[in-house]
Every structure is written in C-alpha cells, then in structure tokens.
Design an enzyme around this catalytic site. Structure first.
Site: not given
Ligand code: NAD
Ligand code: DAU
Length: 339
Positions: A127, A153, A157
């Site tokens: 992102e 967000y 990052k």
């Molecule tokens: P998540 O929200 O599921 O988990 C985040 C974790 O961080 C939680 O356990 C929370 O308690 C902990 N946390 C939050 N604030 C904190 C703090 N101040 N100190 C210590 N712990 C803290 O997130 P996720 O989806 O597992 O994402 C993990 C990482 O990967 C993030 O940095 C996110 O930006 C990155 N990321 C996520 C995705 C995705 O698709 N979910 C994709 C690419 C990158």
């Molecule tokens: O690309 C990586 C990112 O993917 C990570 O950095 C973020 O931490 C992670 O949350 C995710 O971000 P998105 O915004 O892409 O994920 P989300 O699941 O929130 O939404 C995925 C897509 O679905 C987005 O286009 C918004 C849409 N959406 C999401 C929700 C929660 C809906 O249409 N309805 C919904 O209720």
C-alpha cells in the site's frame, strides 16, 4: 539464534512464529505484543509451553520496557510486524497509527542499534506504492515504484519505511524491508474482507461490498509470506527492499461470490454499501527481485488456499466467534450500521 518477533499475537505474526518454530527448531523465538483489539493470546495457545518460545506483553512504543527486554534477550534478529493494520480504522482515527507504526518502529530500531542486532526486518506493505488504474493491467509495483500513499494507514507505513532506510544510511543499521500484498489464511482478524464475509455469510447476514466491488487486490496465502520473510532475514541483502506477491489479482466482488459458492449461500446476501474514502483501485506486485535473488515463489494457489481458509474458519468457530461477540459488535455497528 534468538529472533524477536513483534505483533506475534496478530494474524501474520502468529503464522510467522508457527513457521519459525517449525522450520528452525534450534531457534529461540521471543514474541512482543501489546495485545490490542487485534492481538489474541488464544492464537498462540499451541506454542505457549514450547521451551523455545517466550511471550512478552509489551507496547513497542514503551522505550524503557523495550530496552530492558533487549538487554535480557540480546536478540540476533528483530522482525517488526507490530502495527495498527486496518485502513478503515485509520480513516476514523489516524493518531494511533502514527504512534505505533512510526514511533514504535523508531523505538525498536534504537534498541536494535544499541544492542547490535544482526538484522532488523521491517514488515511493510504494497500500500506504500498507492494504487494502479484498472485499465492498465500491464502495470505492476516494483521496488523502485515511487511511494505515493492514499490512507493514514499506508502513510504511516511509508513513514516507517523511510525511517528504516534512514537508520541504515545514517547509522549503518543492518535492515531489510518486505512489501507484501494482501494476505489471507488462518487467524485473519474478522474486520478484514475475507474473514468478515465468511463470518457474515455463515450467519446469513448482509455481505457489505464497498462501492461497486471492482477494486482489485493481489492475494497471497499467509504461509507464503512467512516463508518469504524467513528467506529475506537469512539471505536478503542488507539495505534492500523486497516486494512479495503471488500474481493473484482478484476483484473484491469475485472473492465475495466465491465465498458464497463455497459456503452454499445465496449471492442475494451481497449488499453494495458506501465506498471507503480514498479507496485504492488496484494493487499488483512484481515479485521478480525476490524470485531472482532468493528463489522465492508462492506455493499455495488461491483456489486451494481459499478452500483451506474457509475450512479453518468452519473448524475454529470459537476463535472468531469469541472476537465478534465482544467489543467488535460496537465497531461493526459504527462502521456498517448506517452505511
Ligand atoms: P494484525 O492487526 O492482525 O496484528 C497486529 C498485531 O500487532 C496485533 O497482535 C496487535 O496486538 C499488535 N500491536 C499493535 N500495536 C502494538 C504495539 N504498539 N506494540 C506491540 N504490539 C502491537 O496485523 P497483520 O494483518 O498481521 O499485519 C502484520 C504486519 O504486516 C503489519 O505491519 C502490516 O502493516 C503488515 N502487512 C499486512 C498485510 C495483510 O494483508 N494483513 C499485508 C502486508 C503487510
Ligand atoms: O495490501 C496489503 C494490505 O492489505 C495490508 O497492508 C493491510 O494491513 C491489510 O488490511 C490489507 O488492506 P486492504 O484495505 O486491502 O484490506 P481489507 O480486507 O480491509 O479490504 C480488502 C478490499 O475489500 C478493499 O478493497 C476494501 C474491500 N472491503 C473491505 C471490507 C472490510 C469491502 O468491500 N467490504 C468490507 O467490509
């Protein structure tokens, strides 16, 4: 070898801990997590008694606490997953995103410098590159695509990424950064698209699709992301950024329809709701660099991964039902009540 993993009670961090304990049985894994709304200790239940594992409830912004832990554990490698991760929440309240995602990163890196860690790895996101137009399927994010963020967000990052690269150049901190596309799989918090749609469909509740559902995300099974990070922390070049993604672009509406099909639920549950502010249209990663340099390739095809994921949610109802029955109800009402 001691690996300090922050955010390990969240979605990707927990999967990474399971992967590391399995792939490196001689490593010690120390998990730091503040246990925010997104962190669940029950997720780590299966490893809590593992002698190679330690859980430490700590905020990564707590400079003194972090320093004490580094003094005690002397980690060789730090992998920073801890973050506020949900775009919609960042639109409602940006401040905590700046605090954890930027200030927290600086606190972790200061400790990493002081105690001479061999590698500091920052888990970032695709992102930071902003979005791509739907009518240019030939365009992909590479590591040299300019940073161009859309949400609080992604801006937080990107700010953290810039700081990480500055710590490398200024202080010589041995850093790496990975920028991954959307993950899916077990322990994904139910506020995110795929688990939210699974939970709602199972309860025959409306499936809230933002805008027209045309937005495209590039989905990767979480285990493949964890394997990529494992490769980068061991073999990646210091100071480098690695994009991680599996060339698996799908429109949101197609994902939601697929979930309906897999669960035998009618598409009439789909409800189009007001779009997300500043909604990114398309993410698409070019993973050539990590493939060429480290031999990484995604192993799980989306067709298999989504089936495995749905099966996991069906078999682990207690995990997500406990979450959605608590404070989450207020969140859901606020975000979707009048949408
Ligand atoms: P998540 O929200 O599921 O988990 C985040 C974790 O961080 C939680 O356990 C929370 O308690 C902990 N946390 C939050 N604030 C904190 C703090 N101040 N100190 C210590 N712990 C803290 O997130 P996720 O989806 O597992 O994402 C993990 C990482 O990967 C993030 O940095 C996110 O930006 C990155 N990321 C996520 C995705 C995705 O698709 N979910 C994709 C690419 C990158
Ligand atoms: O690309 C990586 C990112 O993917 C990570 O950095 C973020 O931490 C992670 O949350 C995710 O971000 P998105 O915004 O892409 O994920 P989300 O699941 O929130 O939404 C995925 C897509 O679905 C987005 O286009 C918004 C849409 N959406 C999401 C929700 C929660 C809906 O249409 N309805 C919904 O209720």
């Amino acid at each position: 070898m001691t690996v300090l993993v922050t955010g390990g009670a969240g979605f990707i961090g927990s999967n990474f801990i399971f992967h590391m304990l399995d792939a490196h049985p001689d490593y010690r894994i120390v998990c730091v997590d503040k246990l925010t709304y997104a962190g669940n200790l029950s997720t780590l239940e299966s490893v809590m008694d593992d002698p190679n594992f330690r859980f430490c409830k700590l905020d990564i912004c707590d400079r003194e606490g972090v320093d004490e832990l580094f003094a005690e554990e002397k980690p060789d490698i730090v992998v920073n997953f801890a973050a506020e991760s949900h775009v919609d929440r960042s639109i409602e309240n940006p401040e905590i995103f700046l605090q954890t995602n930027i200030v927290g990163t600086s606190v972790m890196m200061d400790a990493a410098r002081k105690y001479g860690v061999k590698r500091y790895h920052q888990v970032s996101t695709d992102e930071v590159y902003g979005d791509l137009p739907l009518d240019r399927p030939d365009l992909f994010f590479t590591e040299t695509t300019p940073i161009h963020t859309s949400s609080p967000y992604s801006s937080s990052k990107a700010g953290a990424d810039l700081l990480v690269l500055a710590y490398h150049r200024t202080y010589g901190l041995p850093v790496t950064i990975s920028r991954c596309s959307n993950n899916y799989g077990p322990y994904h918090f139910p506020e995110k698209l795929i688990p939210l749609m699974i939970a709602n469909a199972l309860a025959d509740k409306p499936l809230p699709v933002y805008g027209k559902g045309e937005n495209v995300r590039d989905w990767l099974y979480v285990e493949d992301h964890c394997k990529a990070i494992d490769l980068i922390i061991h073999n990646g070049r210091v100071g480098e950024v690695y994009n991680v993604g599996g060339h698996n672009e799908m429109a949101n509406i197609d994902i939601v329809k697929l979930i309906c099909k897999e669960l035998g639920k009618p598409e009439s549950l789909i409800t189009y709701v007001t779009d997300r502010k500043g909604h990114d249209m398309r993410y698409a990663i070019d993973p050539t660099k990590i493939h060429n340099e480290l031999g990484w390739l995604p192993e799980t095809k989306f067709a298999d991964g989504i089936k495995k994921t749905i099966k996991w949610y069906l078999e682990n109802e207690k995990w997500w039902k406990d979450i959605i029955s608590g404070e989450y109800q207020n969140y859901y009402e606020k975000m979707y009540g009048n949408r």
